[in-house]
Structures are given as structure tokens and as C-alpha cells.
Scaffold this active site. Structure first.
Site, mmCIF file in Angstrom:
data_model
loop_
_atom_site.group_PDB
_atom_site.id
_atom_site.type_symbol
_atom_site.label_atom_id
_atom_site.label_comp_id
_atom_site.label_asym_id
_atom_site.label_seq_id
_atom_site.Cartn_x
_atom_site.Cartn_y
_atom_site.Cartn_z
ATOM 1 N N SER A 1 0.830 -1.196 0.000
ATOM 2 C CA SER A 1 0.000 0.000 0.000
ATOM 3 C C SER A 1 0.871 1.255 0.000
ATOM 4 C CB SER A 1 -0.973 -0.084 1.190
ATOM 5 O OG SER A 1 -1.974 0.904 1.081
ATOM 6 N N ASP B 1 -10.292 -4.080 -5.007
ATOM 7 C CA ASP B 1 -9.680 -3.099 -4.109
ATOM 8 C C ASP B 1 -10.493 -1.802 -4.150
ATOM 9 O OD1 ASP B 1 -8.042 -1.217 -2.848
ATOM 10 O OD2 ASP B 1 -6.223 -2.254 -3.490
ATOM 11 N N HIS C 1 -8.161 -4.879 -0.750
ATOM 12 C CA HIS C 1 -6.899 -4.185 -0.483
ATOM 13 C C HIS C 1 -5.989 -5.007 0.426
ATOM 14 C CE1 HIS C 1 -4.447 -0.597 -0.796
ATOM 15 N NE2 HIS C 1 -4.281 -0.576 0.520
#
Length: 202
Positions: free
Chosen positions: A105, A155, A186
Site C-alpha cells: 500500500s 480493491d 486491499h
């Protein structure tokens, strides 16, 4: 622990044939977050995990954002250079080759920015749930650098066309990009782990 410009954890290699890993956490993580993942995907690698210096509501990050998915690009550039300088310090302090970044991320986004701005800092990168960090990517030569990108088809944070754009940009700069889209959101899944293990084994 050697005093360097980032709070970090360092674990020496037990298998010198394995590349050192630069472990870059997601928002709200810290230098301990990805240690176990690092050990699983590349057993015996040296592990270098810095903590992001930006705090967003008390949660560490590697650069500022203006809103969800909207980055402060001036800060992205500054922080990517700062992190690349830390990698150079750590290589000297610990006697390391250029590491392969493993970022999740926010950590994947700063790793992508480092590839674009300071390609010499990294030997390659595994980018988990990454998105385009800079709207205009500088022209850079990434020939010979392997990049694994793993995105989640469901996501909620990263539209598929954004991750595809990042993969295309890195490929266009000469990196050997393998981009996998998984039927996940995610968060990381068992499939991510399997893909990472296989990629590092190659």
C-alpha cells in the site's frame, strides 16, 4: 541498532545468496509489520525495515496525502529521495547490496516512486496494492530490474486502470514487470504470499 536517519529494524542475512529486502509498511504500520512476511518470502535474506516519518492522525506513513488516493506529489518526491538516502546509509552501515523493496500500500507507492526517482537505490521491487505515485513519471532507465506488482480486482482504494498505468509506466522504462490481478480487495491474501514466494524463488 546502528543510528541512521530513519527509525528501523535490521536483521542480518543467514543466506548470503538471498537478496536483502527493504520492507515498507502500509499506513499505520511500523518497522515490525512486514518482518514475518519477509522471512516467509525470502528465507535467509537480510531484512531492513524503516518506519515512515509522516504521521497521519497518529499513523505512520512514508509521505503525505491530500485525500484518499490523492498524493502530495512534492512530498512524495522529497520523501522518496530521503528514503533512498537512508538505503545508501544502511548499505554502508550493514555492508549490503542494493535491496529488493517489498512494499504494501503506502509502502508500495513510495517504492514505486523510488524506482522512478532514484532507481540506483533498489535492485527490484515487489509492489503490493500499489498505485501511480507521480502523475508525470520522470524518464528513467530500469533495464534489468524485476518488478512484481500484485493488485486486488476488488480493491476499493485503487482502480484497476490506475495499477495498470503504473505497470505500463515501469515496463515503458525497461523494468521486467509481472503484474498479477487477484480476486481480492486491499488486504493481502494467501495468493499474494504464494506469488511472492514463487517470484523470489526465480
Amino acid at each position: 541498532m546502528t543510528e541512521l536517519s530513519f527509525i528501523h529494524r535490521y536483521e542480518p542475512a543467514t543466506d548470503p545468496k538471498r537478496p536483502p529486502l527493504l520492507l515498507l509498511h502500509g499506513t499505520g504500520g511500523d518497522e515490525n509489520d512486514l518482518q514475518d512476511l519477509g522471512r516467509m518470502i525470502s528465507p535467509g535474506s537480510a531484512l531492513l525495515s524503516p518506519r515512515g516519518k509522516i504521521l497521519e492522525n497518529g499513523m505512520p506513513r512514508f509521505f503525505r496525502r491530500l485525500a484518499e488516493g490523492v498524493f502530495d506529489e512534492e512530498d512524495v518526491r522529497f520523501r522518496a529521495n530521503e528514503l533512498a538516502d537512508f538505503v545508501a546509509e544502511a548499505r554502508k552501515a550493514y555492508g549490503l547490496e542494493a535491496p529488493v523493496a517489498v512494499g504494501f500500500s503506502n509502502g508500495a507507492n513510495i517504492a514505486a516512486a523510488m524506482l522512478m526517482l532514484r532507481p540506483e537505490a533498489l535492485a527490484g521491487a515487489a509492489l503490493l496494492r500499489a498505485m501511480v505515485p507521480l502523475s508525470s513519471a520522470p524518464q528513467v532507465d530500469l533495464a534489468g530490474k524485476r518488478v512484481l506488482m500484485i493488485s486486488g480486482a476488488m480493491d476499493p482504494i485503487i482502480p484497476a486502470d490506475n495499477s495498470n498505468r503504473l505497470a505500463a509506466s515501469l515496463s515503458g522504462s525497461g523494468a521486467e514487470v509481472q503484474h498479477q490481478m487477484l480476486p481480492t480487495g486491499h488486504n493481502l491474501s494467501q495468493s499474494d504470499l504464494s506469488l511472492l514466494v514463487k517470484w523470489f524463488a526465480e
